[in-house]
Scaffold this motif. Structure first.
Motif, PDB file in Angstrom:
ATOM      1  N   GLU A  98       0.846  -1.186   0.000  1.00  0.00           N
ATOM      2  CA  GLU A  98       0.000   0.000   0.000  1.00  0.00           C
ATOM      3  C   GLU A  98       0.885   1.240   0.000  1.00  0.00           C
ATOM      4  N   GLU A  99       0.250   2.386  -0.213  1.00  0.00           N
ATOM      5  CA  GLU A  99       0.970   3.648  -0.239  1.00  0.00           C
ATOM      6  C   GLU A  99       0.893   4.339   1.122  1.00  0.00           C
ATOM      7  N   PRO A 100       1.922   5.094   1.504  1.00  0.00           N
ATOM      8  CA  PRO A 100       1.848   5.837   2.764  1.00  0.00           C
ATOM      9  C   PRO A 100       0.790   6.929   2.704  1.00  0.00           C
ATOM     10  N   GLU A 101       0.231   7.252   3.870  1.00  0.00           N
ATOM     11  CA  GLU A 101      -0.788   8.295   3.951  1.00  0.00           C
ATOM     12  C   GLU A 101      -0.176   9.662   4.219  1.00  0.00           C
TER      13      GLU A 101
ATOM     14  N   ILE B 130      10.153   9.377   7.739  1.00  0.00           N
ATOM     15  CA  ILE B 130       9.121   8.581   8.405  1.00  0.00           C
ATOM     16  C   ILE B 130       7.944   8.483   7.449  1.00  0.00           C
ATOM     17  N   LEU B 131       7.462   7.283   7.235  1.00  0.00           N
ATOM     18  CA  LEU B 131       6.298   7.063   6.382  1.00  0.00           C
ATOM     19  C   LEU B 131       5.207   6.423   7.220  1.00  0.00           C
ATOM     20  N   CYS B 132       4.026   7.010   7.216  1.00  0.00           N
ATOM     21  CA  CYS B 132       2.896   6.487   7.974  1.00  0.00           C
ATOM     22  C   CYS B 132       1.885   5.850   7.031  1.00  0.00           C
ATOM     23  N   PHE B 133       1.531   4.608   7.344  1.00  0.00           N
ATOM     24  CA  PHE B 133       0.592   3.849   6.530  1.00  0.00           C
ATOM     25  C   PHE B 133      -0.723   3.676   7.309  1.00  0.00           C
ATOM     26  N   SER B 134      -1.641   2.954   6.729  1.00  0.00           N
ATOM     27  CA  SER B 134      -2.946   2.751   7.378  1.00  0.00           C
ATOM     28  C   SER B 134      -2.803   1.959   8.673  1.00  0.00           C
ATOM     29  N   SER B 135      -3.796   2.089   9.540  1.00  0.00           N
ATOM     30  CA  SER B 135      -3.869   1.320  10.796  1.00  0.00           C
ATOM     31  C   SER B 135      -2.659   1.517  11.692  1.00  0.00           C
ATOM     32  N   GLY B 136      -2.017   2.679  11.574  1.00  0.00           N
ATOM     33  CA  GLY B 136      -0.906   2.990  12.455  1.00  0.00           C
ATOM     34  C   GLY B 136       0.430   2.393  12.061  1.00  0.00           C
ATOM     35  N   LYS B 137       0.493   1.687  10.947  1.00  0.00           N
ATOM     36  CA  LYS B 137       1.762   1.111  10.494  1.00  0.00           C
ATOM     37  C   LYS B 137       2.726   2.230  10.072  1.00  0.00           C
ATOM     38  N   SER B 138       4.033   1.957  10.177  1.00  0.00           N
ATOM     39  CA  SER B 138       5.007   2.989   9.845  1.00  0.00           C
ATOM     40  C   SER B 138       6.263   2.390   9.234  1.00  0.00           C
ATOM     41  N   ALA B 139       7.096   3.268   8.697  1.00  0.00           N
ATOM     42  CA  ALA B 139       8.428   2.898   8.237  1.00  0.00           C
ATOM     43  C   ALA B 139       9.364   4.062   8.519  1.00  0.00           C
ATOM     44  N   THR B 140      10.589   3.744   8.877  1.00  0.00           N
ATOM     45  CA  THR B 140      11.610   4.773   9.084  1.00  0.00           C
ATOM     46  C   THR B 140      12.859   4.380   8.315  1.00  0.00           C
ATOM     47  N   PHE B 141      13.598   5.374   7.843  1.00  0.00           N
ATOM     48  CA  PHE B 141      14.821   5.067   7.099  1.00  0.00           C
ATOM     49  C   PHE B 141      15.830   6.207   7.204  1.00  0.00           C
ATOM     50  N   THR B 142      17.075   5.861   6.957  1.00  0.00           N
ATOM     51  CA  THR B 142      18.143   6.829   6.754  1.00  0.00           C
ATOM     52  C   THR B 142      18.989   6.356   5.590  1.00  0.00           C
ATOM     53  N   CYS B 143      19.341   7.283   4.727  1.00  0.00           N
ATOM     54  CA  CYS B 143      20.250   6.977   3.619  1.00  0.00           C
ATOM     55  C   CYS B 143      21.319   8.054   3.569  1.00  0.00           C
ATOM     56  N   ALA B 144      22.511   7.700   3.129  1.00  0.00           N
ATOM     57  CA  ALA B 144      23.614   8.659   3.151  1.00  0.00           C
ATOM     58  C   ALA B 144      24.652   8.331   2.086  1.00  0.00           C
ATOM     59  N   THR B 145      25.262   9.386   1.540  1.00  0.00           N
ATOM     60  CA  THR B 145      26.305   9.215   0.529  1.00  0.00           C
ATOM     61  C   THR B 145      27.698   9.564   1.047  1.00  0.00           C
TER      62      THR B 145
ATOM     63  N   THR C  37       9.799  22.266   4.156  1.00  0.00           N
ATOM     64  CA  THR C  37       8.803  23.042   4.900  1.00  0.00           C
ATOM     65  C   THR C  37       8.758  22.714   6.391  1.00  0.00           C
ATOM     66  N   ASN C  38       9.493  21.665   6.781  1.00  0.00           N
ATOM     67  CA  ASN C  38       9.528  21.263   8.190  1.00  0.00           C
ATOM     68  C   ASN C  38       8.145  20.897   8.714  1.00  0.00           C
ATOM     69  N   ARG C  39       7.387  20.150   7.881  1.00  0.00           N
ATOM     70  CA  ARG C  39       6.056  19.728   8.320  1.00  0.00           C
ATOM     71  C   ARG C  39       5.710  18.383   7.681  1.00  0.00           C
ATOM     72  N   TRP C  40       4.693  17.746   8.231  1.00  0.00           N
ATOM     73  CA  TRP C  40       4.195  16.513   7.649  1.00  0.00           C
ATOM     74  C   TRP C  40       3.525  16.824   6.297  1.00  0.00           C
ATOM     75  N   ILE C  41       3.695  15.892   5.356  1.00  0.00           N
ATOM     76  CA  ILE C  41       3.047  16.029   4.058  1.00  0.00           C
ATOM     77  C   ILE C  41       2.092  14.859   3.860  1.00  0.00           C
ATOM     78  N   LYS C  42       0.833  15.187   3.609  1.00  0.00           N
ATOM     79  CA  LYS C  42      -0.159  14.154   3.323  1.00  0.00           C
ATOM     80  C   LYS C  42      -0.128  13.796   1.850  1.00  0.00           C
ATOM     81  N   LEU C  43      -0.285  12.516   1.560  1.00  0.00           N
ATOM     82  CA  LEU C  43      -0.276  12.044   0.177  1.00  0.00           C
ATOM     83  C   LEU C  43      -1.702  11.787  -0.293  1.00  0.00           C
TER      84      LEU C  43
END
Length: 331
Positions: free
Chosen positions: A194-197, A218-233, A325-331
């Protein structure tokens, strides 16, 4: 019926030369027949070193070759959509490197363009999905062994400070998020299906090259599911993905650059046991190429549709917007 797809390669990009072309040549349904470069000498040298019959001094020449069925497009990110469209116009199927474009609008424009060519296949090249370790991971998740999956955590880094490297050129789509963060965004979308909300992002930019060198999300999905990540070069090279359920946990040790000549491993930990699954060496680029070629030969849907590419690109754009923008973005 044709038993192999004849591939043409756009450019002598490192990933093609070192990984994808040798992998395609090992495929059951693939035959690499031509390669093109803007330099005739580079094209000739590449063809000679890799045993490719034809070489061209321009991409247009390759696209006009009637003996080429499908194109592999490993060009820099800003050229993905343009040359994929050109290949479609020339009647070629296209396997295009990730990310599919520079932004969501480009990805949507490509999807619109494909509607003119319903007989042609186009797919974004997320090769990790074809590796048995990820097929097993998805199977374990769907079996319920780790219970209800609540969150996916991933990390991916390498060290590259060469200003001439395309990954460090901001104007052509360089930077950590586009190059490797796209995998970290793809993982939970693949697992959750599914896609993040909504998403939140943080990006740190190199003061000279202007590319993001450290990005987290941070990606928030339905029913409270989430994902977190860090990437670096610009960090010590490392990668790992972890999937957590309420009854267990799966660790994928090398989630992206699984070595083709060494075994790989995932580890399942539950309240009752710890179990490791070892996978024999396979080349995930060969598996990807064969899967795409098989879809062409059978006139079936490609394993990963372009709707998935739009979803991933939408999340990438939202992470960037959040960081700005330092804020949450809804998809």
């Amino acid at each position: 019926m044709t038993t192999k797809i004849r591939w043409g390669i756009l450019s002598t990009a490192k990933i093609g030369m070192q990984k994808v072309i040798p992998a395609l040549k090992k495929g059951h349904f693939c035959d690499v027949t031509a390669i093109a470069s803007r330099s005739k000498e580079r094209a000739k040298e590449a063809a000679s070193s890799l045993g490719i019959a034809k070489h061209y001094a321009s991409y247009e020449e390759l696209l006009s070759d009637p003996d080429v069925d499908a194109i592999y497009n490993p060009l820099p990110n800003h050229l993905h959509v343009y040359w994929t469209m050109k290949a479609l116009e020339a009647g070629k199927h296209v396997l295009c490197e990730k990310p599919i474009g520079m932004n969501t609008d480009e990805a949507k424009a490509l999807v619109e363009a494909t509607k003119k060519y319903p007989e042609l296949k186009v797919m974004e090249a997320f090769m990790y999905r074809f590796h048995p370790q990820w097929e097993k991971t998805l199977d374990l998740v769907q079996s319920g062994l780790i219970g209800e999956v609540q969150t996916v955590q991933s990390f991916f880094s390498y060290y590259n400070v060469d200003p001439e490297n395309i990954r460090n050129k901001a104007d052509i789509g360089g930077g950590a998020l586009m190059d490797i963060g796209c995998y970290c965004i793809s993982f939970p979308r693949f697992i959750f299906d599914e896609e993040p909300e909504k998403v939140a992002g943080q990006m740190n930019f190199d003061p000279v090259m202007k590319t993001d060198r450290l990005s987290s999300g941070i990606l928030c999905f339905s029913s409270g599911k989430s994902a977190t990540f860090t990437c670096a070069t610009q960090l010590m090279p490392f990668q790992q993905a972890n999937i957590f359920g309420d009854r267990g946990h799966i660790q994928v040790e090398i989630p992206v650059n699984a070595p083709p000549n060494e075994p790989t491993q995932i580890t399942l930990r539950t309240r009752e046991k710890t179990e490791s699954f070892i996978f024999d060496p396979v080349d995930q680029y060969t598996l990807q190429g064969d899967a795409f070629a098989h879809a062409i030969l059978r006139n079936e849907e490609v394993p990963t549709p372009l709707s998935d590419a739009i979803g991933n690109m939408t999340a990438i754009d939202a992470i960037v917007a959040s960081a700005k923008t330092n804020r949450w973005i809804k998809l």
